[in-house]
Design a protein around this motif. Structure first.
Motif, PDB file in Angstrom:
ATOM      1  N   HIS A   1       0.610   6.917  -3.235  1.00 22.46           N
ATOM      2  CA  HIS A   1       1.443   5.793  -2.833  1.00 22.46           C
ATOM      3  C   HIS A   1       2.005   5.149  -4.087  1.00 22.46           C
ATOM      4  CE1 HIS A   1       0.220   5.829   1.346  1.00 22.46           C
ATOM      5  NE2 HIS A   1      -1.040   5.933   0.960  1.00 22.46           N
ATOM      6  N   ASN A   2       3.234   4.729  -4.010  1.00 24.34           N
ATOM      7  CA  ASN A   2       3.860   4.041  -5.121  1.00 24.34           C
ATOM      8  C   ASN A   2       3.444   2.573  -5.081  1.00 24.34           C
ATOM      9  OD1 ASN A   2       5.488   3.110  -7.145  1.00 24.34           O
ATOM     10  ND2 ASN A   2       7.380   3.906  -6.280  1.00 24.34           N
ATOM     11  N   PRO A   3       2.852   2.045  -6.161  1.00 29.22           N
ATOM     12  CA  PRO A   3       2.446   0.637  -6.142  1.00 29.22           C
ATOM     13  C   PRO A   3       3.624  -0.322  -5.971  1.00 29.22           C
ATOM     14  CG  PRO A   3       1.496   1.757  -8.045  1.00 29.22           C
ATOM     15  CD  PRO A   3       2.438   2.716  -7.385  1.00 29.22           C
ATOM     16  N   LYS A   4       4.845   0.147  -6.241  1.00 27.47           N
ATOM     17  CA  LYS A   4       6.018  -0.724  -6.095  1.00 27.47           C
ATOM     18  C   LYS A   4       6.314  -1.035  -4.625  1.00 27.47           C
ATOM     19  CE  LYS A   4       8.070   0.745 -10.403  1.00 27.47           C
ATOM     20  NZ  LYS A   4       9.168   1.457 -11.052  1.00 27.47           N
ATOM     21  N   LEU A   5       5.702  -0.278  -3.697  1.00 23.29           N
ATOM     22  CA  LEU A   5       5.855  -0.599  -2.276  1.00 23.29           C
ATOM     23  C   LEU A   5       5.251  -1.963  -1.951  1.00 23.29           C
ATOM     24  CD1 LEU A   5       5.110   2.799  -0.523  1.00 23.29           C
ATOM     25  CD2 LEU A   5       7.286   1.608  -0.629  1.00 23.29           C
ATOM     26  N   GLY A   6       4.379  -2.439  -2.821  1.00 23.84           N
ATOM     27  CA  GLY A   6       3.786  -3.754  -2.623  1.00 23.84           C
ATOM     28  C   GLY A   6       4.802  -4.876  -2.654  1.00 23.84           C
ATOM     29  N   PHE A   7       5.959  -4.621  -3.276  1.00 23.00           N
ATOM     30  CA  PHE A   7       6.993  -5.653  -3.329  1.00 23.00           C
ATOM     31  C   PHE A   7       7.589  -5.940  -1.953  1.00 23.00           C
ATOM     32  CE2 PHE A   7       7.306  -4.394  -7.898  1.00 23.00           C
ATOM     33  CZ  PHE A   7       6.909  -5.625  -8.398  1.00 23.00           C
ATOM     34  N   PHE A   8       7.396  -5.035  -0.982  1.00 22.19           N
ATOM     35  CA  PHE A   8       7.841  -5.314   0.378  1.00 22.19           C
ATOM     36  C   PHE A   8       7.062  -6.479   0.982  1.00 22.19           C
ATOM     37  CE2 PHE A   8       9.497  -0.854   0.552  1.00 22.19           C
ATOM     38  CZ  PHE A   8      10.813  -1.216   0.757  1.00 22.19           C
ATOM     39  N   GLY A   9       5.946  -6.828   0.370  1.00 22.48           N
ATOM     40  CA  GLY A   9       5.181  -7.980   0.839  1.00 22.48           C
ATOM     41  C   GLY A   9       5.954  -9.276   0.745  1.00 22.48           C
TER      42      GLY A   9
ATOM     43  N   GLY B   1      -0.921  -4.859   0.000  1.00 20.45           N
ATOM     44  CA  GLY B   1      -2.029  -3.926  -0.143  1.00 20.45           C
ATOM     45  C   GLY B   1      -1.614  -2.591  -0.724  1.00 20.45           C
ATOM     46  N   TYR B   2      -0.323  -2.243  -0.633  1.00 24.09           N
ATOM     47  CA  TYR B   2       0.137  -0.978  -1.202  1.00 24.09           C
ATOM     48  C   TYR B   2       0.020  -0.960  -2.728  1.00 24.09           C
ATOM     49  CZ  TYR B   2       1.767   1.350   2.955  1.00 24.09           C
ATOM     50  OH  TYR B   2       1.814   2.005   4.144  1.00 24.09           O
ATOM     51  N   TYR B   3      -0.046  -2.113  -3.337  1.00 23.20           N
ATOM     52  CA  TYR B   3      -0.283  -2.152  -4.783  1.00 23.20           C
ATOM     53  C   TYR B   3      -1.644  -1.539  -5.090  1.00 23.20           C
ATOM     54  CZ  TYR B   3      -1.397  -4.002  -9.363  1.00 23.20           C
ATOM     55  OH  TYR B   3      -1.780  -4.113 -10.662  1.00 23.20           O
ATOM     56  N   PHE B   4      -2.649  -1.911  -4.308  1.00 20.68           N
ATOM     57  CA  PHE B   4      -3.987  -1.371  -4.522  1.00 20.68           C
ATOM     58  C   PHE B   4      -4.090   0.065  -4.030  1.00 20.68           C
ATOM     59  CE2 PHE B   4      -4.548  -5.960  -4.319  1.00 20.68           C
ATOM     60  CZ  PHE B   4      -5.154  -6.152  -5.549  1.00 20.68           C
ATOM     61  N   ALA B   5      -3.317   0.425  -3.017  1.00 21.21           N
ATOM     62  CA  ALA B   5      -3.302   1.810  -2.551  1.00 21.21           C
ATOM     63  C   ALA B   5      -2.716   2.713  -3.627  1.00 21.21           C
ATOM     64  CB  ALA B   5      -2.504   1.931  -1.262  1.00 21.21           C
ATOM     65  N   GLY B   6      -1.729   2.221  -4.353  1.00 25.59           N
ATOM     66  CA  GLY B   6      -1.143   2.996  -5.443  1.00 25.59           C
ATOM     67  C   GLY B   6      -2.109   3.176  -6.597  1.00 25.59           C
ATOM     68  N   LYS B   7      -3.002   2.210  -6.795  1.00 27.31           N
ATOM     69  CA  LYS B   7      -3.979   2.325  -7.876  1.00 27.31           C
ATOM     70  C   LYS B   7      -5.064   3.350  -7.550  1.00 27.31           C
ATOM     71  CE  LYS B   7      -3.838  -1.962 -10.350  1.00 27.31           C
ATOM     72  NZ  LYS B   7      -4.210  -1.442 -11.627  1.00 27.31           N
ATOM     73  N   THR B   8      -5.329   3.567  -6.267  1.00 30.96           N
ATOM     74  CA  THR B   8      -6.349   4.548  -5.887  1.00 30.96           C
ATOM     75  C   THR B   8      -5.733   5.876  -5.472  1.00 30.96           C
ATOM     76  OG1 THR B   8      -6.362   3.725  -3.618  1.00 30.96           O
ATOM     77  CG2 THR B   8      -7.984   2.786  -5.141  1.00 30.96           C
ATOM     78  N   ALA B   9      -4.441   6.068  -5.716  1.00 28.85           N
ATOM     79  CA  ALA B   9      -3.779   7.311  -5.315  1.00 28.85           C
ATOM     80  C   ALA B   9      -4.230   8.462  -6.196  1.00 28.85           C
ATOM     81  CB  ALA B   9      -2.267   7.155  -5.404  1.00 28.85           C
ATOM     82  N   CYS B  10      -4.194   9.643  -5.633  1.00 27.81           N
ATOM     83  CA  CYS B  10      -4.566  10.892  -6.308  1.00 27.81           C
ATOM     84  C   CYS B  10      -5.993  10.870  -6.835  1.00 27.81           C
ATOM     85  CB  CYS B  10      -3.582  11.219  -7.431  1.00 27.81           C
ATOM     86  SG  CYS B  10      -1.932  11.535  -6.837  1.00 27.81           S
ATOM     87  N   VAL B  11      -6.855  10.178  -6.138  1.00 30.04           N
ATOM     88  CA  VAL B  11      -8.269  10.163  -6.476  1.00 30.04           C
ATOM     89  C   VAL B  11      -8.921  11.307  -5.719  1.00 30.04           C
ATOM     90  CG1 VAL B  11     -10.402   8.817  -6.277  1.00 30.04           C
ATOM     91  CG2 VAL B  11      -8.275   7.678  -6.835  1.00 30.04           C
TER      92      VAL B  11
END
Length: 146
Positions: free
Chosen positions: A18-26, A58-68
């Motif tokens: 997930h791209n953490p920039k999707l968090g800006f939709f918040g 929450g997508y900001y945090f989803a982007g931080k845990t991506a590709c784990v």
């Protein structure tokens, strides 16, 4: 992660990216405050729905845990985060419903309806946000202990 004909294919055991920039939709959740003006003009409650967009933070945090690596620890943390987020959401929804049963804080049924629309939109956003945030916290705390 492999790229095949422009499509992303996940390898086995890898979390989606997930791209953490999707968090800006918040920030679209701020459009919910337009409901104050539209309700006064023509009793439109639709803009209050935009409060649910706060969950996109929450997508900001989803982007931080991506590709784990999706191992047993990650799945356990995911289930724990979802359980806690849903438990909080159900408790808040139950509380909002109980508050609506009393006539004292509300003078009309329209005010009860507004309270329910706003509270359920905010609870939905809180559950979306908490699910990703708690997963990040549980995963981060577990990796710190190792």
């Amino acid at each position: 992660m492999k790229r095949n004909n422009g499509m992303v294919q996940l390898q086995r055991g890898e979390t989606p990216r997930h791209n953490p920039k999707l968090g800006f939709f918040g920030f679209a959740g701020l459009l919910g405050f337009l409901g104050i003006f539209t309700y006064q003009v023509n009793q439109t409650v639709f803009p209050f729905f935009f409060f649910s967009f706060f969950g996109f933070f929450g997508y900001y945090f989803a982007g931080k845990t991506a590709c784990v690596c999706k191992d047993e620890r990650y799945v356990e943390n995911l289930l724990l985060a979802e359980r806690n987020a849903y438990r909080i959401g159900y408790a808040l929804t139950f509380t909002a419903m109980i508050i609506c049963c009393f006539d004292r804080p509300f003078c009309t049924n329209a005010s009860k309806f507004l309270f329910l629309v706003i509270s359920i939109s905010l609870i939905f956003a809180a559950v979306l946000f908490l699910r990703e945030y708690l997963l990040y916290r549980f995963d981060y705390d577990a990796s710190e202990k190792e």
